[in-house]
Design a protein around this motif. Structure first.
Motif, PDB file in Angstrom:
ATOM      1  N   SER A 183       0.854  -1.186   0.000  1.00 17.34           N
ATOM      2  CA  SER A 183       0.000   0.000   0.000  1.00 17.34           C
ATOM      3  C   SER A 183       0.892   1.239   0.000  1.00 17.34           C
ATOM      4  O   SER A 183       2.078   1.159   0.314  1.00 17.34           O
ATOM      5  N   PRO A 184       0.307   2.396  -0.333  1.00 17.00           N
ATOM      6  CA  PRO A 184       1.087   3.630  -0.243  1.00 17.00           C
ATOM      7  C   PRO A 184       1.645   3.854   1.159  1.00 17.00           C
ATOM      8  O   PRO A 184       2.781   4.321   1.318  1.00 17.00           O
ATOM      9  N   ALA A 185       0.883   3.508   2.185  1.00 14.89           N
ATOM     10  CA  ALA A 185       1.353   3.684   3.565  1.00 14.89           C
ATOM     11  C   ALA A 185       2.574   2.810   3.840  1.00 14.89           C
ATOM     12  O   ALA A 185       3.526   3.258   4.494  1.00 14.89           O
ATOM     13  N   GLU A 186       2.570   1.580   3.338  1.00 15.46           N
ATOM     14  CA  GLU A 186       3.726   0.689   3.534  1.00 15.46           C
ATOM     15  C   GLU A 186       4.946   1.224   2.796  1.00 15.46           C
ATOM     16  O   GLU A 186       6.078   1.115   3.283  1.00 15.46           O
ATOM     17  N   LEU A 187       4.751   1.795   1.618  1.00 13.86           N
ATOM     18  CA  LEU A 187       5.861   2.423   0.886  1.00 13.86           C
ATOM     19  C   LEU A 187       6.444   3.561   1.714  1.00 13.86           C
ATOM     20  O   LEU A 187       7.668   3.663   1.867  1.00 13.86           O
ATOM     21  N   ALA A 188       5.597   4.403   2.272  1.00 10.97           N
ATOM     22  CA  ALA A 188       6.063   5.527   3.078  1.00 10.97           C
ATOM     23  C   ALA A 188       6.841   5.035   4.298  1.00 10.97           C
ATOM     24  O   ALA A 188       7.890   5.594   4.640  1.00 10.97           O
ATOM     25  N   VAL A 189       6.355   3.977   4.933  1.00  7.85           N
ATOM     26  CA  VAL A 189       7.067   3.410   6.088  1.00  7.85           C
ATOM     27  C   VAL A 189       8.446   2.931   5.665  1.00  7.85           C
ATOM     28  O   VAL A 189       9.450   3.218   6.328  1.00  7.85           O
ATOM     29  N   TRP A 190       8.531   2.207   4.548  1.00 10.02           N
ATOM     30  CA  TRP A 190       9.819   1.688   4.077  1.00 10.02           C
ATOM     31  C   TRP A 190      10.781   2.845   3.788  1.00 10.02           C
ATOM     32  O   TRP A 190      11.941   2.808   4.207  1.00 10.02           O
ATOM     33  N   LEU A 191      10.308   3.850   3.071  1.00 13.06           N
ATOM     34  CA  LEU A 191      11.165   4.996   2.738  1.00 13.06           C
ATOM     35  C   LEU A 191      11.601   5.740   4.003  1.00 13.06           C
ATOM     36  O   LEU A 191      12.757   6.161   4.117  1.00 13.06           O
ATOM     37  N   ARG A 192      10.704   5.877   4.959  1.00 11.67           N
ATOM     38  CA  ARG A 192      11.031   6.557   6.216  1.00 11.67           C
ATOM     39  C   ARG A 192      12.073   5.760   6.996  1.00 11.67           C
ATOM     40  O   ARG A 192      13.042   6.323   7.513  1.00 11.67           O
TER      41      ARG A 192
END
Length: 169
Positions: free
Chosen positions: A26-35
């Protein structure tokens, strides 16, 4: 902070093709990974388009490592000229984080980054062998599978078909 090749390796390994698992669901999981990889700030959020761009970047980089043609997504990068030219992200946020992953391939360690030669695996790894000759992510698993298949194929080819008689007159 990870070395550039390790960052790209980790990004490529957000999907496990053999197990069929995906980290970027999900977009949220992408943001978590990038963070977690210090590529975006705590307030940056990802959208559906960002997720599609991330997956396209990941699979494009994997194809390039397999020496296949690939079209990588356009990302906000520019060439900075200093001691040596380098690619740098020109904006922040998720697009900038993905641009930094893309730019990481130009640091000189790209030739050490590989994907497993086992077709079903494709796990990315950094080849630290002296002559850069490593082919598999794991000799015990993927290397053994490949060598066992080759051995069985050779043995199968060396057997005469049953019922054949090569001593005909």
């Amino acid at each position: 902070m990870l070395a550039p090749a390790e960052l790209v390796r980790d990004f490529l390994n957000t999907v496990d093709l053999e197990a069929g698992t995906e980290e970027l669901t999900s977009p949220a999981e992408l943001a978590v990974w990038l963070r977690e990889h210090h590529l975006i700030g705590p307030l940056d959020r990802a959208g559906d388009d960002d997720l599609a761009t991330a997956v396209a970047l990941r699979e494009g980089l994997r194809a390039v490592l397999r020496r296949e043609p690939a079209e990588l997504p356009l990302l906000p990068l520019r060439v900075a000229v200093g001691e040596r030219p380098e690619l740098v992200a020109v904006e922040g946020g998720v697009a900038g984080g993905l641009a930094r992953i893309s730019a990481a391939v130009t640091d000189g360690s790209w030739e050490r980054l590989k994907v497993c030669a086992e077709h079903g695996c494709q796990w990315a790894f950094v080849d630290v062998s002296k002559n850069r000759s490593r082919s598999w992510c794991s000799m015990r698993v993927c290397g053994n599978r490949t060598k066992t298949r080759a051995y069985r194929a050779r043995k199968q080819g060396s057997r005469r078909p049953q019922g054949s008689n090569t001593d005909t007159v």
